[in-house]
Scaffold this motif. Structure first.
Motif, PDB file in Angstrom:
ATOM      1  N   PRO A   9       8.990  -9.388 -46.526  1.00 54.23           N
ATOM      2  CA  PRO A   9      10.188  -9.304 -45.706  1.00 54.23           C
ATOM      3  C   PRO A   9      11.200  -8.381 -46.375  1.00 54.23           C
ATOM      4  O   PRO A   9      11.395  -8.450 -47.586  1.00 54.23           O
ATOM      5  CB  PRO A   9      10.713 -10.743 -45.662  1.00 54.23           C
ATOM      6  CG  PRO A   9      10.121 -11.416 -46.840  1.00 54.23           C
ATOM      7  CD  PRO A   9       8.835 -10.710 -47.147  1.00 54.23           C
ATOM      8  N   PHE A  11      15.099  -6.666 -45.935  1.00 55.25           N
ATOM      9  CA  PHE A  11      16.372  -6.513 -45.234  1.00 55.25           C
ATOM     10  C   PHE A  11      17.265  -5.620 -46.086  1.00 55.25           C
ATOM     11  O   PHE A  11      17.625  -5.988 -47.195  1.00 55.25           O
ATOM     12  CB  PHE A  11      16.998  -7.887 -45.005  1.00 55.25           C
ATOM     13  CG  PHE A  11      18.364  -7.835 -44.376  1.00 55.25           C
ATOM     14  CD1 PHE A  11      18.559  -7.133 -43.196  1.00 55.25           C
ATOM     15  CD2 PHE A  11      19.434  -8.491 -44.955  1.00 55.25           C
ATOM     16  CE1 PHE A  11      19.817  -7.088 -42.603  1.00 55.25           C
ATOM     17  CE2 PHE A  11      20.692  -8.448 -44.375  1.00 55.25           C
ATOM     18  CZ  PHE A  11      20.883  -7.747 -43.199  1.00 55.25           C
ATOM     19  N   GLU A  13      16.495  -2.862 -47.784  1.00 55.95           N
ATOM     20  CA  GLU A  13      15.834  -2.657 -49.066  1.00 55.95           C
ATOM     21  C   GLU A  13      15.432  -1.210 -49.275  1.00 55.95           C
ATOM     22  O   GLU A  13      14.450  -0.930 -49.946  1.00 55.95           O
ATOM     23  CB  GLU A  13      14.584  -3.545 -49.181  1.00 55.95           C
ATOM     24  CG  GLU A  13      14.826  -5.031 -49.093  1.00 55.95           C
ATOM     25  CD  GLU A  13      15.399  -5.630 -50.377  1.00 55.95           C
ATOM     26  OE1 GLU A  13      15.706  -4.855 -51.316  1.00 55.95           O
ATOM     27  OE2 GLU A  13      15.539  -6.855 -50.437  1.00 55.95           O
ATOM     28  N   ASP A  42      13.573  -6.696 -41.369  1.00 51.46           N
ATOM     29  CA  ASP A  42      14.333  -7.749 -40.693  1.00 51.46           C
ATOM     30  C   ASP A  42      15.656  -7.196 -40.165  1.00 51.46           C
ATOM     31  O   ASP A  42      16.728  -7.625 -40.563  1.00 51.46           O
ATOM     32  CB  ASP A  42      14.561  -8.876 -41.716  1.00 51.46           C
ATOM     33  CG  ASP A  42      15.209 -10.102 -41.102  1.00 51.46           C
ATOM     34  OD1 ASP A  42      15.253 -10.177 -39.871  1.00 51.46           O
ATOM     35  OD2 ASP A  42      15.662 -10.970 -41.863  1.00 51.46           O
ATOM     36  N   ASN A  70      18.564  -8.731 -37.271  1.00 46.98           N
ATOM     37  CA  ASN A  70      18.358  -9.547 -38.454  1.00 46.98           C
ATOM     38  C   ASN A  70      18.171 -11.010 -38.037  1.00 46.98           C
ATOM     39  O   ASN A  70      19.084 -11.665 -37.548  1.00 46.98           O
ATOM     40  CB  ASN A  70      19.560  -9.405 -39.395  1.00 46.98           C
ATOM     41  CG  ASN A  70      19.398 -10.227 -40.649  1.00 46.98           C
ATOM     42  OD1 ASN A  70      20.197 -11.101 -40.930  1.00 46.98           O
ATOM     43  ND2 ASN A  70      18.333  -9.996 -41.405  1.00 46.98           N
ATOM     44  N   CYS A  94      10.447  -8.213 -51.467  1.00 48.13           N
ATOM     45  CA  CYS A  94      10.168  -6.796 -51.592  1.00 48.13           C
ATOM     46  C   CYS A  94      11.084  -6.149 -52.624  1.00 48.13           C
ATOM     47  O   CYS A  94      11.255  -4.948 -52.673  1.00 48.13           O
ATOM     48  CB  CYS A  94      10.177  -6.212 -50.195  1.00 48.13           C
ATOM     49  SG  CYS A  94      11.125  -4.888 -49.804  1.00 48.13           S
ATOM     50  N   ASP A  95      11.651  -6.954 -53.535  1.00 48.84           N
ATOM     51  CA  ASP A  95      12.541  -6.400 -54.554  1.00 48.84           C
ATOM     52  C   ASP A  95      11.921  -6.474 -55.949  1.00 48.84           C
ATOM     53  O   ASP A  95      12.627  -6.346 -56.952  1.00 48.84           O
ATOM     54  CB  ASP A  95      13.894  -7.112 -54.518  1.00 48.84           C
ATOM     55  CG  ASP A  95      13.761  -8.622 -54.665  1.00 48.84           C
ATOM     56  OD1 ASP A  95      12.640  -9.089 -54.930  1.00 48.84           O
ATOM     57  OD2 ASP A  95      14.767  -9.322 -54.523  1.00 48.84           O
ATOM     58  N   GLN A  97      11.113  -8.916 -57.633  1.00 49.32           N
ATOM     59  CA  GLN A  97      11.507 -10.062 -58.454  1.00 49.32           C
ATOM     60  C   GLN A  97      10.336 -11.019 -58.621  1.00 49.32           C
ATOM     61  O   GLN A  97      10.292 -11.807 -59.548  1.00 49.32           O
ATOM     62  CB  GLN A  97      12.696 -10.801 -57.822  1.00 49.32           C
ATOM     63  CG  GLN A  97      14.007 -10.072 -58.038  1.00 49.32           C
ATOM     64  CD  GLN A  97      15.189 -10.935 -57.680  1.00 49.32           C
ATOM     65  OE1 GLN A  97      15.384 -11.281 -56.523  1.00 49.32           O
ATOM     66  NE2 GLN A  97      15.980 -11.292 -58.668  1.00 49.32           N
ATOM     67  N   ARG A 198      16.383  -7.953 -60.386  1.00 52.39           N
ATOM     68  CA  ARG A 198      16.271  -7.016 -59.277  1.00 52.39           C
ATOM     69  C   ARG A 198      16.561  -5.607 -59.788  1.00 52.39           C
ATOM     70  O   ARG A 198      17.646  -5.347 -60.294  1.00 52.39           O
ATOM     71  CB  ARG A 198      17.322  -7.421 -58.249  1.00 52.39           C
ATOM     72  CG  ARG A 198      17.177  -6.797 -56.921  1.00 52.39           C
ATOM     73  CD  ARG A 198      18.348  -7.268 -56.073  1.00 52.39           C
ATOM     74  NE  ARG A 198      17.893  -7.983 -54.876  1.00 52.39           N
ATOM     75  CZ  ARG A 198      17.384  -7.362 -53.822  1.00 52.39           C
ATOM     76  NH1 ARG A 198      17.258  -6.067 -53.823  1.00 52.39           N
ATOM     77  NH2 ARG A 198      17.007  -8.046 -52.773  1.00 52.39           N
ATOM     78  N   SER A 203      21.282  -8.952 -54.022  1.00 51.38           N
ATOM     79  CA  SER A 203      20.822 -10.146 -53.319  1.00 51.38           C
ATOM     80  C   SER A 203      21.520 -10.264 -51.971  1.00 51.38           C
ATOM     81  O   SER A 203      22.688  -9.918 -51.833  1.00 51.38           O
ATOM     82  CB  SER A 203      21.105 -11.373 -54.167  1.00 51.38           C
ATOM     83  OG  SER A 203      20.788 -12.532 -53.430  1.00 51.38           O
ATOM     84  N   LYS A 204      20.773 -10.745 -50.967  1.00 48.02           N
ATOM     85  CA  LYS A 204      21.314 -10.800 -49.615  1.00 48.02           C
ATOM     86  C   LYS A 204      22.038 -12.100 -49.334  1.00 48.02           C
ATOM     87  O   LYS A 204      22.561 -12.310 -48.258  1.00 48.02           O
ATOM     88  CB  LYS A 204      20.190 -10.624 -48.591  1.00 48.02           C
ATOM     89  CG  LYS A 204      19.332  -9.402 -48.807  1.00 48.02           C
ATOM     90  CD  LYS A 204      20.136  -8.120 -48.626  1.00 48.02           C
ATOM     91  CE  LYS A 204      19.340  -6.873 -48.939  1.00 48.02           C
ATOM     92  NZ  LYS A 204      18.791  -6.803 -50.281  1.00 48.02           N
TER      93      LYS A 204
HETATM   94  N1  UDP Z   1      15.450 -10.899 -46.730  1.00 48.03           N
HETATM   95  C1  UDP Z   1      15.122 -10.792 -45.378  1.00 48.03           C
HETATM   96  N2  UDP Z   1      16.059 -11.138 -44.441  1.00 48.03           N
HETATM   97  C2  UDP Z   1      17.307 -11.588 -44.778  1.00 48.03           C
HETATM   98  C3  UDP Z   1      17.603 -11.720 -46.159  1.00 48.03           C
HETATM   99  C4  UDP Z   1      16.658 -11.370 -47.096  1.00 48.03           C
HETATM  100  O1  UDP Z   1      14.024 -10.401 -45.029  1.00 48.03           O
HETATM  101  O2  UDP Z   1      18.094 -11.886 -43.890  1.00 48.03           O
HETATM  102  C5  UDP Z   1      14.442 -10.508 -47.762  1.00 48.03           C
HETATM  103  C6  UDP Z   1      14.928  -9.492 -48.792  1.00 48.03           C
HETATM  104  O3  UDP Z   1      14.769  -8.175 -48.324  1.00 48.03           O
HETATM  105  C7  UDP Z   1      14.027  -9.788 -49.977  1.00 48.03           C
HETATM  106  C8  UDP Z   1      13.806 -11.279 -49.860  1.00 48.03           C
HETATM  107  O4  UDP Z   1      14.127 -11.651 -48.515  1.00 48.03           O
HETATM  108  O5  UDP Z   1      12.776  -9.134 -49.876  1.00 48.03           O
HETATM  109  C9  UDP Z   1      14.653 -12.046 -50.859  1.00 48.03           C
HETATM  110  O6  UDP Z   1      15.998 -11.703 -50.695  1.00 48.03           O
HETATM  111  P1  UDP Z   1      16.988 -11.506 -51.932  1.00 48.03           P
HETATM  112  O7  UDP Z   1      16.349 -10.706 -53.000  1.00 48.03           O
HETATM  113  O8  UDP Z   1      18.256 -10.998 -51.357  1.00 48.03           O
HETATM  114  O9  UDP Z   1      17.199 -13.010 -52.367  1.00 48.03           O
HETATM  115  P2  UDP Z   1      17.196 -13.592 -53.882  1.00 48.03           P
HETATM  116  O10 UDP Z   1      16.069 -12.922 -54.601  1.00 48.03           O
HETATM  117  O11 UDP Z   1      18.510 -13.271 -54.434  1.00 48.03           O
HETATM  118  O12 UDP Z   1      16.969 -15.046 -53.666  1.00 48.03           O
END
Ligand code: UDP
Ligand code: MG
Length: 305
Positions: A9, A11, A13, A42, A70, A94-95, A97, A198, A203-204
């Motif tokens: 997924p 968003f 990115e 997304d 989204n 997709c980051d 992590q 990251r 982060s989203k």
């Molecule tokens: N993501 C998504 N839709 C959203 C928010 C996040 O598809 O509305 C995806 C984002 O692109 C990433 C993954 O979910 O691949 C995790 O998001 P993020 O890294 O922001 O979250 P964290 O790692 O901080 O929990």
């Protein structure tokens, strides 16, 4: 030969996408695993979709789905699961992590016959104290409610086709991938990974978004908050008995309470209890309303196969 689908997924990115695609492509080819990378855009507002198209032009095992807006990570994951064609499907951020080496380890476990491989966080990456405590509390509550060990779970998982089919057959609109993938059962195991930092982008999640997500999932998985209403009712009832007896004794003793203060306090207490209770019930009704409308979880506007 067995094929692995990787659902990613994405968003906003654009800064990570081509790097992620390249890292995974080279690693999976080196391990001689047949694969497809399925990016789910997304509803990004940056150049994510163009990067997916470009990645597909370079390597046709890269596929993409573009959601019409989204819809949130959960919806994006389910869109990916629905379109994935592999014998097993992995879901990862997709980051980068979620370490790609762990993906290979998960695939090897699948080859050994495990049908659900869950990635668990060994550390929680860079997080502040409040966030960590909040997440800890949330997972404790969720583990209680779902009667599954949800501690340190993540959305990084690999599922056999059977488990994917099981997930797709669930009609609920408000899905919680982490819990549903352990709910389905099957031969499962877990594997620990270190959350990486990251490399680019951010982060989203907003703090408010996380709180909302936590509440939605708790309510989605149990009726426990409604039992608070019953509990509050019992407490007020106990108070009623005690105060009632006291009032009657005073009345027959010839010295009725003159207290206006008592009346005000009681009205405030009972009024707020009732309104909080209505709020909790109202939240459930709103959620039922959403489910009953039966709208699709996501809409696809473009697709590269
Ligand atoms: N993501 C998504 N839709 C959203 C928010 C996040 O598809 O509305 C995806 C984002 O692109 C990433 C993954 O979910 O691949 C995790 O998001 P993020 O890294 O922001 O979250 P964290 O790692 O901080 O929990
Ligand atoms: Mg991330």
């Amino acid at each position: 030969m067995a094929k692995l689908s990787v659902v990613l997924p994405a968003f906003n990115e654009e800064s990570m996408l081509s790097e992620t695609a390249e890292v995974l492509e080279s690693l999976l080819s080196a391990e001689q695993i047949e694969y497809e990378l399925l990016f789910v855009d997304d509803g990004s507002r940056d150049g994510t979709w163009n990067s997916i198209v470009a990645a597909h032009e370079k390597e046709d095992r890269v596929k993409g789905i573009h959601l019409s807006r989204n819809f949130g990570k959960e919806a994006a994951i389910f869109a990916g699961l629905a379109k994935a064609s592999g014998d097993c499907v992995a879901v990862m951020d997709c980051d980068l992590q979620h370490p790609p080496e762990t993906l290979i380890a998960m695939y090897r476990l699948w080859e050994e016959g495990y049908e659900v491989v869950e990635g668990k966080k060994k550390n929680r990456g860079k997080e502040n104290l409040v966030y960590g405590a909040g997440a800890g509390l949330f997972y404790k509550i969720m583990s209680r409610l779902t009667k599954m060990d949800m501690d340190n779970t993540s959305d990084f998982k690999l599922l056999d086709r059977k488990a994917v089919q099981a997930l797709l057959s669930m009609p609920e609109k408000n899905s919680f991938f982490r819990a549903m993938s352990s709910w389905v059962g099957f031969r499962s195991t877990s594997i620990y990974f270190d959350v990486k930092e990251r490399p680019a982008g951010k982060s989203k999640w907003t703090r408010f978004g996380l709180v909302r997500y936590a509440i939605a999932n708790i309510v989605g998985y149990s009726a426990m908050p409604m039992q608070f209403v019953t509990g509050a009712g019992f407490l007020v009832f106990l108070l009623a008995i005690v105060l009632g007896i006291q009032t009657l004794v005073r009345y027959f003793g010839g010295k009725a309470v003159e207290g206006f203060t008592t009346v005000i306090l009681l009205i405030l207490l009972i009024g707020s209890t009732i309104m909080i209770s209505l709020g909790i019930i109202g939240y459930y009704i709103a959620r039922i309303f959403e489910e009953v409308k039966g709208r699709p979880k996501y809409l696809i506007s473009e697709e590269i196969r």
